[in-house]
Design an enzyme around this catalytic site. Sequence first.
Site, PDB file in Angstrom:
ATOM      1  N   SER A  11       0.799  -1.213   0.000  1.00 22.34           N
ATOM      2  CA  SER A  11       0.000   0.000   0.000  1.00 22.34           C
ATOM      3  C   SER A  11       0.838   1.271   0.000  1.00 22.34           C
ATOM      4  CB  SER A  11      -0.970  -0.031   1.185  1.00 22.34           C
ATOM      5  OG  SER A  11      -1.903   1.009   1.119  1.00 22.34           O
ATOM      6  N   ASP A  42      -2.382   6.667  -3.589  1.00 19.33           N
ATOM      7  CA  ASP A  42      -1.264   6.019  -2.909  1.00 19.33           C
ATOM      8  C   ASP A  42      -0.723   4.884  -3.764  1.00 19.33           C
ATOM      9  OD1 ASP A  42      -3.299   4.157  -2.536  1.00 19.33           O
ATOM     10  OD2 ASP A  42      -2.654   3.623  -0.520  1.00 19.33           O
ATOM     11  N   ASP A  67      -0.887   1.689  -3.981  1.00 23.56           N
ATOM     12  CA  ASP A  67      -1.712   0.624  -4.563  1.00 23.56           C
ATOM     13  C   ASP A  67      -3.075   1.122  -5.019  1.00 23.56           C
ATOM     14  OD1 ASP A  67      -2.893   0.917  -2.015  1.00 23.56           O
ATOM     15  OD2 ASP A  67      -3.428  -1.200  -1.931  1.00 23.56           O
ATOM     16  N   ASP A  76      -5.724   2.537  -3.536  1.00 23.35           N
ATOM     17  CA  ASP A  76      -6.999   2.457  -2.819  1.00 23.35           C
ATOM     18  C   ASP A  76      -7.281   3.677  -1.955  1.00 23.35           C
ATOM     19  OD1 ASP A  76      -5.213   2.015  -0.762  1.00 23.35           O
ATOM     20  OD2 ASP A  76      -6.101   0.114  -0.090  1.00 23.35           O
TER      21      ASP A  76
END
Length: 450
Positions: free
Chosen positions: A101, A239, A241, A243
């Site tokens: 993430s 960000d 990833d 999400d």
Amino acid sequence: MSKRYFGTDGIRGKVGQFPVIPDFVLKLGWAAGKVFSREGHSKILIGKDTRISGYMFESALEAGLSAAGVDVLLTGPMPTPAVAYLARTFRADAGIVISASHNAYYDNGIKFFSSEGTKLPDEIEQAIEAQMDIAMTTVDSAELGKARRIDDAAGRYIEFCKATAGGISLKGLKIILDCANGATYHVAPAVFSELGAEVVEIASAPDGLNINEKCGATATQRLQTVVTAEKADLGIALDGDGDRVIMVDHLGEEVDGDELLYMIAAQMRREESFHGGVVGTLMTNFGLEQAYAREGIPFVRANVGDRYVMEQLYKHDWLLGGESSGHIVCRHLTTTGDGTVAALQVLKAIVETGETLNTLRHGMTKLPQKMINVRMTQKHNIAEVEEISVAVAKTEAQLGDRGRVLLRPSGTEPVVRVMIEGENEEEVNSLCQQLADEVEKALLALESSE
């Protein structure tokens, strides 16, 4: 349920340290493959972000799944919410994301989605846990799983995102887009530009090592500078990833997840598509709760983390929830937090109202907030420490209904987070320091007596 392998957001850690090492990932792929293939032939979809270790873990997962007789669909770099969507689209038995993430490149992790694009049921997680304790074996050669790459994965996700925007045109808007050198670098620019916006990209050249490095939703300083320098209408920061989303208005001011959540709820009410209430977290600004109270919108707080937000959304059968960090779930559109989809809902509000992001954000007033981390040498149940309870009650009495107090032990650090929100910044700062001092004093006394 054991937490050796599964946390609230999958498996995450520094590369080279347990549990995120190649032989562990190989075994995990095999264990998951054995569980998902119990009812017949299975296929599992794998996506990843742009950190360099993703190549290694992708290969390890693929090998483990193949050894269990499971076919593998590979998307290459793809946002976490895209994997949730594609797992449904390709009718896979599960989706796996290789990502840490918003963390730095040297971390990595693994997250599972069900065939419906939601978190795995507890019983499936437990079954994989149990399988990890069994010696790994390989199916007969003729039964080994096959792997193939999905060449049009990016295009499918781009079209999905565009469809959630309800046919709006972004023509005339100049957007600075920060992709965090992460998984959205090759999809998010296409989404916004194909809807008509003029897109200026920053942090969209990943090299495996620069993901989230001084960019993205956790570090918006560069985006703020570029927005004002380019005289853009707004900026969007995703960000690593994809999400989470944080936005920047034309004045270069950051607009966080609480404010974006308010704007999306307001737009849904204008469209008469709003249902029920909104889920926030323990960290959601009290100003958002006050705004919803004035407008008669039910609001509940979940523990921090997307898993807990989703649990509350399902419990109440509501459609909208999110966190200050920018992890926003539009459950009427998708099954998990999606930074690109959430940004599009805000842009829809801008287009259809004719207002700027700066104007729309003032529908709610964020209250001053102060947080101090108090270190402790060992974990304690702070709710059972009488001196702390007394100090909290005293502080709450001083605040009255003008704010709130939150004490939250960190899940990753040996600290207690002491947070206070209120209407007066000077009072908030003073009370927070006083309470933090009382908490520290109580913990020192407790630890010295043990």
